[in-house]
Design a protein around this motif. Sequence first.
Motif, PDB file in Angstrom:
ATOM      1  N   ASP A  92     -37.136   2.835 114.605  1.00  0.00           N
ATOM      2  CA  ASP A  92     -35.684   2.922 114.779  1.00  0.00           C
ATOM      3  C   ASP A  92     -35.126   4.268 114.337  1.00  0.00           C
ATOM      4  O   ASP A  92     -33.955   4.359 113.939  1.00  0.00           O
ATOM      5  CB  ASP A  92     -34.994   1.805 114.000  1.00  0.00           C
ATOM      6  CG  ASP A  92     -35.254   1.878 112.499  1.00  0.00           C
ATOM      7  OD1 ASP A  92     -36.223   2.569 112.090  1.00  0.00           O
ATOM      8  OD2 ASP A  92     -34.488   1.249 111.735  1.00  0.00           O
ATOM      9  N   ASP A  93     -35.937   5.317 114.406  1.00  0.00           N
ATOM     10  CA  ASP A  93     -35.454   6.639 113.988  1.00  0.00           C
ATOM     11  C   ASP A  93     -34.241   7.091 114.791  1.00  0.00           C
ATOM     12  O   ASP A  93     -33.350   7.757 114.250  1.00  0.00           O
ATOM     13  CB  ASP A  93     -36.581   7.669 114.114  1.00  0.00           C
ATOM     14  CG  ASP A  93     -37.512   7.661 112.908  1.00  0.00           C
ATOM     15  OD1 ASP A  93     -37.064   7.236 111.818  1.00  0.00           O
ATOM     16  OD2 ASP A  93     -38.677   8.061 113.047  1.00  0.00           O
ATOM     17  N   ALA A  94     -34.189   6.771 116.074  1.00  0.00           N
ATOM     18  CA  ALA A  94     -33.035   7.184 116.896  1.00  0.00           C
ATOM     19  C   ALA A  94     -31.758   6.555 116.367  1.00  0.00           C
ATOM     20  O   ALA A  94     -30.736   7.244 116.197  1.00  0.00           O
ATOM     21  CB  ALA A  94     -33.272   6.789 118.352  1.00  0.00           C
TER      22      ALA A  94
ATOM     23  N   ARG B 150     -31.226   5.380 113.357  1.00  0.00           N
ATOM     24  CA  ARG B 150     -30.945   5.925 112.024  1.00  0.00           C
ATOM     25  C   ARG B 150     -30.249   7.274 112.124  1.00  0.00           C
ATOM     26  O   ARG B 150     -29.294   7.552 111.382  1.00  0.00           O
ATOM     27  CB  ARG B 150     -32.258   6.071 111.245  1.00  0.00           C
ATOM     28  CG  ARG B 150     -32.895   4.783 110.787  1.00  0.00           C
ATOM     29  CD  ARG B 150     -34.284   5.036 110.202  1.00  0.00           C
ATOM     30  NE  ARG B 150     -34.915   3.828 109.702  1.00  0.00           N
ATOM     31  CZ  ARG B 150     -34.872   3.423 108.441  1.00  0.00           C
ATOM     32  NH1 ARG B 150     -34.203   4.133 107.547  1.00  0.00           N
ATOM     33  NH2 ARG B 150     -35.464   2.317 108.069  1.00  0.00           N
ATOM     34  N   ALA B 151     -30.722   8.118 113.020  1.00  0.00           N
ATOM     35  CA  ALA B 151     -30.137   9.449 113.153  1.00  0.00           C
ATOM     36  C   ALA B 151     -28.705   9.373 113.666  1.00  0.00           C
ATOM     37  O   ALA B 151     -27.818  10.090 113.180  1.00  0.00           O
ATOM     38  CB  ALA B 151     -31.002  10.290 114.090  1.00  0.00           C
ATOM     39  N   VAL B 152     -28.454   8.514 114.651  1.00  0.00           N
ATOM     40  CA  VAL B 152     -27.100   8.378 115.193  1.00  0.00           C
ATOM     41  C   VAL B 152     -26.150   7.813 114.134  1.00  0.00           C
ATOM     42  O   VAL B 152     -25.031   8.320 113.941  1.00  0.00           O
ATOM     43  CB  VAL B 152     -27.112   7.481 116.451  1.00  0.00           C
ATOM     44  CG1 VAL B 152     -25.692   7.182 116.904  1.00  0.00           C
ATOM     45  CG2 VAL B 152     -27.902   8.147 117.568  1.00  0.00           C
ATOM     46  N   LYS B 153     -26.590   6.779 113.439  1.00  0.00           N
ATOM     47  CA  LYS B 153     -25.747   6.203 112.386  1.00  0.00           C
ATOM     48  C   LYS B 153     -25.484   7.226 111.286  1.00  0.00           C
ATOM     49  O   LYS B 153     -24.392   7.279 110.717  1.00  0.00           O
ATOM     50  CB  LYS B 153     -26.409   4.957 111.800  1.00  0.00           C
ATOM     51  CG  LYS B 153     -26.444   3.783 112.760  1.00  0.00           C
ATOM     52  CD  LYS B 153     -27.172   2.595 112.127  1.00  0.00           C
ATOM     53  CE  LYS B 153     -27.230   1.412 113.080  1.00  0.00           C
ATOM     54  NZ  LYS B 153     -27.951   0.255 112.512  1.00  0.00           N
ATOM     55  N   ALA B 154     -26.500   8.044 110.977  1.00  0.00           N
ATOM     56  CA  ALA B 154     -26.308   9.071 109.960  1.00  0.00           C
ATOM     57  C   ALA B 154     -25.284  10.102 110.411  1.00  0.00           C
ATOM     58  O   ALA B 154     -24.469  10.563 109.597  1.00  0.00           O
ATOM     59  CB  ALA B 154     -27.646   9.754 109.671  1.00  0.00           C
ATOM     60  N   SER B 155     -25.300  10.479 111.698  1.00  0.00           N
ATOM     61  CA  SER B 155     -24.315  11.464 112.184  1.00  0.00           C
ATOM     62  C   SER B 155     -22.891  10.931 112.036  1.00  0.00           C
ATOM     63  O   SER B 155     -21.975  11.669 111.638  1.00  0.00           O
ATOM     64  CB  SER B 155     -24.614  11.829 113.641  1.00  0.00           C
ATOM     65  OG  SER B 155     -24.387  10.717 114.499  1.00  0.00           O
ATOM     66  N   MET B 156     -22.706   9.651 112.341  1.00  0.00           N
ATOM     67  CA  MET B 156     -21.376   9.068 112.189  1.00  0.00           C
ATOM     68  C   MET B 156     -20.988   8.945 110.721  1.00  0.00           C
ATOM     69  O   MET B 156     -19.828   9.185 110.347  1.00  0.00           O
ATOM     70  CB  MET B 156     -21.325   7.706 112.888  1.00  0.00           C
ATOM     71  CG  MET B 156     -21.460   7.811 114.416  1.00  0.00           C
ATOM     72  SD  MET B 156     -21.229   6.252 115.297  1.00  0.00           S
ATOM     73  CE  MET B 156     -22.713   5.370 114.843  1.00  0.00           C
ATOM     74  N   ALA B 157     -21.951   8.589 109.874  1.00  0.00           N
ATOM     75  CA  ALA B 157     -21.669   8.492 108.444  1.00  0.00           C
ATOM     76  C   ALA B 157     -21.368   9.861 107.846  1.00  0.00           C
ATOM     77  O   ALA B 157     -20.552   9.985 106.917  1.00  0.00           O
ATOM     78  CB  ALA B 157     -22.855   7.837 107.728  1.00  0.00           C
ATOM     79  N   MET B 158     -22.014  10.922 108.358  1.00  0.00           N
ATOM     80  CA  MET B 158     -21.734  12.274 107.873  1.00  0.00           C
ATOM     81  C   MET B 158     -20.323  12.719 108.269  1.00  0.00           C
ATOM     82  O   MET B 158     -19.629  13.372 107.485  1.00  0.00           O
ATOM     83  CB  MET B 158     -22.778  13.244 108.405  1.00  0.00           C
ATOM     84  CG  MET B 158     -24.186  12.986 107.841  1.00  0.00           C
ATOM     85  SD  MET B 158     -25.451  13.979 108.609  1.00  0.00           S
ATOM     86  CE  MET B 158     -25.365  15.458 107.617  1.00  0.00           C
ATOM     87  N   TYR B 159     -19.933  12.364 109.458  1.00  0.00           N
ATOM     88  CA  TYR B 159     -18.560  12.679 109.870  1.00  0.00           C
ATOM     89  C   TYR B 159     -17.555  11.959 108.959  1.00  0.00           C
ATOM     90  O   TYR B 159     -16.574  12.561 108.493  1.00  0.00           O
ATOM     91  CB  TYR B 159     -18.331  12.277 111.328  1.00  0.00           C
ATOM     92  CG  TYR B 159     -16.907  12.455 111.783  1.00  0.00           C
ATOM     93  CD1 TYR B 159     -16.407  13.707 112.124  1.00  0.00           C
ATOM     94  CD2 TYR B 159     -16.033  11.358 111.838  1.00  0.00           C
ATOM     95  CE1 TYR B 159     -15.099  13.873 112.524  1.00  0.00           C
ATOM     96  CE2 TYR B 159     -14.714  11.510 112.230  1.00  0.00           C
ATOM     97  CZ  TYR B 159     -14.255  12.769 112.574  1.00  0.00           C
ATOM     98  OH  TYR B 159     -12.941  12.935 112.962  1.00  0.00           O
TER      99      TYR B 159
ATOM    100  N   SER C 271     -31.984   5.238 121.755  1.00  0.00           N
ATOM    101  CA  SER C 271     -31.184   4.441 120.819  1.00  0.00           C
ATOM    102  C   SER C 271     -30.825   3.092 121.421  1.00  0.00           C
ATOM    103  O   SER C 271     -30.657   2.955 122.639  1.00  0.00           O
ATOM    104  CB  SER C 271     -29.916   5.203 120.445  1.00  0.00           C
ATOM    105  OG  SER C 271     -29.099   4.408 119.614  1.00  0.00           O
ATOM    106  N   THR C 272     -30.715   2.098 120.557  1.00  0.00           N
ATOM    107  CA  THR C 272     -30.262   0.772 120.986  1.00  0.00           C
ATOM    108  C   THR C 272     -28.763   0.596 120.788  1.00  0.00           C
ATOM    109  O   THR C 272     -28.219  -0.462 121.120  1.00  0.00           O
ATOM    110  CB  THR C 272     -30.998  -0.318 120.188  1.00  0.00           C
ATOM    111  OG1 THR C 272     -30.684  -0.189 118.800  1.00  0.00           O
ATOM    112  CG2 THR C 272     -32.505  -0.204 120.366  1.00  0.00           C
ATOM    113  N   LEU C 273     -28.088   1.626 120.251  1.00  0.00           N
ATOM    114  CA  LEU C 273     -26.656   1.559 119.998  1.00  0.00           C
ATOM    115  C   LEU C 273     -25.867   1.781 121.297  1.00  0.00           C
ATOM    116  O   LEU C 273     -26.383   2.348 122.267  1.00  0.00           O
ATOM    117  CB  LEU C 273     -26.254   2.590 118.955  1.00  0.00           C
ATOM    118  CG  LEU C 273     -27.008   2.502 117.611  1.00  0.00           C
ATOM    119  CD1 LEU C 273     -26.575   3.627 116.683  1.00  0.00           C
ATOM    120  CD2 LEU C 273     -26.765   1.148 116.947  1.00  0.00           C
ATOM    121  N   LYS C 274     -24.606   1.368 121.320  1.00  0.00           N
ATOM    122  CA  LYS C 274     -23.764   1.486 122.510  1.00  0.00           C
ATOM    123  C   LYS C 274     -22.549   2.384 122.296  1.00  0.00           C
ATOM    124  O   LYS C 274     -21.672   2.457 123.153  1.00  0.00           O
ATOM    125  CB  LYS C 274     -23.272   0.085 122.934  1.00  0.00           C
ATOM    126  CG  LYS C 274     -24.389  -0.927 123.147  1.00  0.00           C
ATOM    127  CD  LYS C 274     -25.323  -0.512 124.268  1.00  0.00           C
ATOM    128  CE  LYS C 274     -26.412  -1.554 124.502  1.00  0.00           C
ATOM    129  NZ  LYS C 274     -27.372  -1.141 125.538  1.00  0.00           N
TER     130      LYS C 274
END
Length: 677
Positions: A500-502, A504-513, A589-592
Motif C-alpha cells: 500500500d505504498d501508493a 501511504r504516499a498520497v495520504k502523506a501528501s494530504m497530511a503534509m498540506y 492507488s486505491t484512493l478516489k
Amino acid sequence: MATEALPAPEPIEVPAAKAIARMVRRIGARQLIGTILVMSVALLFARYSWSLPLGVDAEHALYDVRLLMTSQRIPQDPRIVMVVYTDETLEATARRSPLDRGLLAKALTNLDKLGAKAIGIDILIDEPQPEDDQLVAAFRGMKTPVHLAFAGNATNGVFVQPWQEDFMRKFQASLKPGNVWPTSIRVEADPDGVMRSWPTRPPGLPPLLSNAMAKHDKRFEDYHGSLLYRLPQRADRPVFSKLPIDLFALPEAAEMLRSQIQGRYVLMGGDISDVDQFDTPATRLSKEGESGTTTGLEIHATMLAQQLDNRIPRRILPTALWGAALLVVVAAAMAGFTELSAARNAVVIVGSLALLIATPLILQRAGFDTQRLPMFGWLGGWVLAFIASSAAGRAVSSDERRFAQSALGKYLPPDVAKQILRDPDKLALHGEQREIFAMFTDLEGFTQLSSQIAPAMVAQLLNRYLDLLSDVVLEHGGTLDKFVGDAVIAFWGAPISRPDDADRAVKASMAMYAAGERFRREAPAGVPPIGRTRVGLHMGVAIVGNFGGEGRIQYTALGDSMNAASRLESANKKLHTTLLVSGDVVARSTLKCFRPMGRITVRGRSETPMAIYEALPDCDLEQAAALTDILARFDAGDASAISSLETLISQNPKDLALVNLLERLQRLGPGGSYALD
C-alpha cells in the motif's frame, strides 16, 4: 647511483581485529572476566562431562541410545550356541549350588561326539562334589578343545575365597595332560551396573574366554573398548540360540541335535533367573514386560562374536576431543555474539543442537567408539557458551543499538528502522534499482519571508515546520531523503516496500498540506503571512542506496523519478494547484480523492505527456467524476466540453486551478500537453 629509501609501509589494519577490539572495550572488564570464566567452564564441561557426577549418567544414557540405534540386526548367529542350565534343570536335579556336575559330565561326553569347534564353560569348579571323578574322566576324554572357567581371589575377592582358588588350580592341574585349558570369565560393569566394555586383563589370570576360543585375532588380547551388541531381527529368535543341557544327557537325544552343534562354538553355563544376570544398554532401555537382564554367558557370547567379526571400533584420540570441545564453544560464542533476528536465531540454535546430536550418531555408525565422546558435554558446553556470549553481545550492542535506532528513526519509520537493525543488508551500501513513490514539497514564499524576520526566528520557524512534515512522512511509512532549505524530499518503496505504498504516499501528501496549514495558523505574532505547502508526487524507477560511503549514512534515491516529482511540485505554482500527483501514482492507488488536471510535458525529461491529477483532502467525488468526463469529451473532439467546464467553474469561482485548466485547454486544444520549463 644513489638510491632513495622507500618509506616504511603503513601497518595494515584488519577490520575484524578492529571490530573485536572495539567489542572488548564495550563489554567492560567485569563482563569480560565473567564471560571468559563461563567460557572456560563450558570448554571443560564439553571435554570432561564423562568424569562429572551428573554428566556421566547423562553420557551413559545417550551412549546407550546411539549404540542401540546403530546396532546390527541379525536373524541369528549361526556360529555360536549356548548349552545352559535353566531353572527347570535345577528343579529336575534338585541341585542349585553348586550345579549338578554329573549332568555336566554326561553332556560334555555327548557333545564331544557332535563336532563342535570349541567348548567354553562359564562354570566355576571351586569346591569338591561327589561327581568330580565322573567329571574328571569326561574332561580327560575330550577331543574337542575345552576352556574351563577360572577366577582368582585377587581379582574377584567377593565371590572367590583363597581356598576356592586353590581348589580350582588343583582340579584343573589334575586334568593334565589333556585338551582342557583354564580361561578367565572376568566381566566388568560400569559404576551404574551396565555392561558396556570388555574387561581389563589383570596379571595372573589366564586368557579371556572369548580370546581363548577365537585365537586368530591377536588385537583382541589387550582390547577393552566397547562391547558391540547386536539385536535380533525377530523377537522370537534371539541373537544366540539356547539349548537346555538336559537335552544332551543321553547319547541318542544328543545325536538328534548334531546339526545344532557341529562346526559351532559351544558356550556352557547358567541361564538362571537370579544368578549371573547383568544389565546391558539394551536391557537398560527395554520396555516394561521385556527381559530386564542378560546372562553372563551371553556377554561372553557377544565378545566371542565381536572377535570373530573382527569388529574393533576406531578410537577417537584425546586431541580430537579437545579440538571438538573447543570448536563447539567457539561456534556457540560466535552464534551468541552475532546479532540475528528471532527467526534466524532459532534456526541457528536448532541447527547447532541438531548437529551436536547427529555427529556422535554418525561417528558411531561410521565405526568409531563413541563411549567416551562427550555428547552431553557438547550440548551443555554449547548452551553455556551461547548464553555467556549472548549476554556479552547484548552488552556490546545495547548502546550501539539505541544510538543506531535513534539515528535511523530520524529518517526511517520505526518499524523499518527495527528491520534494518535486525538485518543491516536491507540498507544496502551499494545502489539498487527500486520502484519508488518520490515526493518533493515546498513552502510557498519562505525564501522571501526569511529576509524579513530575524535569523533566530527563521531557524525556529524552519525547524518547527520541518519537524511537522518529517513526522508526517515517518507516520505514513515513508523514508526521509533530505532537507533542502524548506523543502522536504521523501520516498516510499525503499529500503522496505509495502503493497500500500501508493496510498501511504498520497495520504502523506494530504497530511503534509494539512500540517502546513496548521503551521501557518500557529505562526508567532509579528511574522508575515506564510504561504501554502505544495507537494509533487510521482511513481517511477530510481537507484537507491547509501551513496555517502562507509563513513556516513546518506541513504538517498537518484534518477528520473526524483526529477519528475520535483517538476510536479514546481508545476503547482503555474497551475494554481497544491498537491499534484502523476497518473502512475493514481493508477497504483486505491484512493478516489483525485481530480484530473490535464497533461504536462517536462522539457529535458521526455516528450511523452504525463497525465496529472490533484489530490484533494476533501475531494468532491461528483465534481471529480464530472471533470473526468469533461476532459474525456474534450480530447474526443466534443466542443460542448468547454461549456461544461465553464459551468463547473461558475459553480466554483474561487477554484483557480479549474480556471487555469480552462485556459490551457482552450489554448492547447484536444490532446494537448502543457510544457513545463
